[in-house]
Design an enzyme around this catalytic site. Structure first.
Site: not given
Ligand code: ADP
Length: 150
Positions: A17, A41, A92, A129
């Site tokens: 992130h 959620k 990703r 995450s």
């Molecule tokens: P969500 O709650 O939308 O599923 P996350 O909080 O896990 O998403 O992540 C938010 C955004 O960050 C994701 O939609 C993605 O665009 C980006 N993201 C998450 N992990 C990575 C990573 N390892 N590399 C690049 N972008 C990432």
């Protein structure tokens, strides 16, 4: 002023992130990291809204043009209310693409907003995450995947 939002649940924030936020901060005058805090959620989350906001604030302190905000409801409503026309998402793998494309098209059908995809840096392409939580819960070392305070 060109403003963008980096939305997500950030449960918790990872180095993947932070890489995307950092790169977005070089493309836009101002970047808002918007943390989804929808109560419906909440039971699915490991960290509370307050904890996630606090961790993001620490993680983004080094970027002068990045701010952190919690939001309830739709991302598109957040964009409208804050005069933001760009949503930045990290991609990703191809597996992210189908869902992200559908989401981008839905969002732009709702309000006047564009989604900009930034390809993940290869060293973070496996990082999510949900996986970090799984590894940590079974005693694995996640120190190379998340900031120390996480
Ligand atoms: P969500 O709650 O939308 O599923 P996350 O909080 O896990 O998403 O992540 C938010 C955004 O960050 C994701 O939609 C993605 O665009 C980006 N993201 C998450 N992990 C990575 C990573 N390892 N590399 C690049 N972008 C990432």
């Amino acid at each position: 002023m060109r403003r963008a939002v980096c939305p997500g649940s950030f449960d918790p924030v990872t180095n993947g992130h932070i890489d995307i936020i950092s790169r977005a901060s070089q493309l836009f005058d101002e970047v808002v990291v918007a943390i989804g805090v929808n109560k419906s959620k909440a039971s699915a989350r490991l960290f509370s809204a307050e904890e996630r906001i606090e961790m993001l604030e620490k993680a983004c302190a080094e970027f002068p043009n990045v701010t952190v905000a919690g939001f309830e409801g739709l991302r598109t409503t957040f964009c409208e209310e804050n005069g933001i026309r760009a949503i930045v998402k990290g991609l990703r793998a191809v597996s992210d693409f189908d869902y992200e494309l559908q989401m981008a098209q839905m969002n732009s059908s709702l309000v006047d907003v564009e989604t900009i995809f930034i390809p993940t840096s290869p060293e973070y392409s496996f990082l999510a995450s949900s996986l970090v939580k799984e590894v940590a819960m079974f005693g694995g070392d996640v120190s190379a995947l998340v900031p120390p305070f996480v």
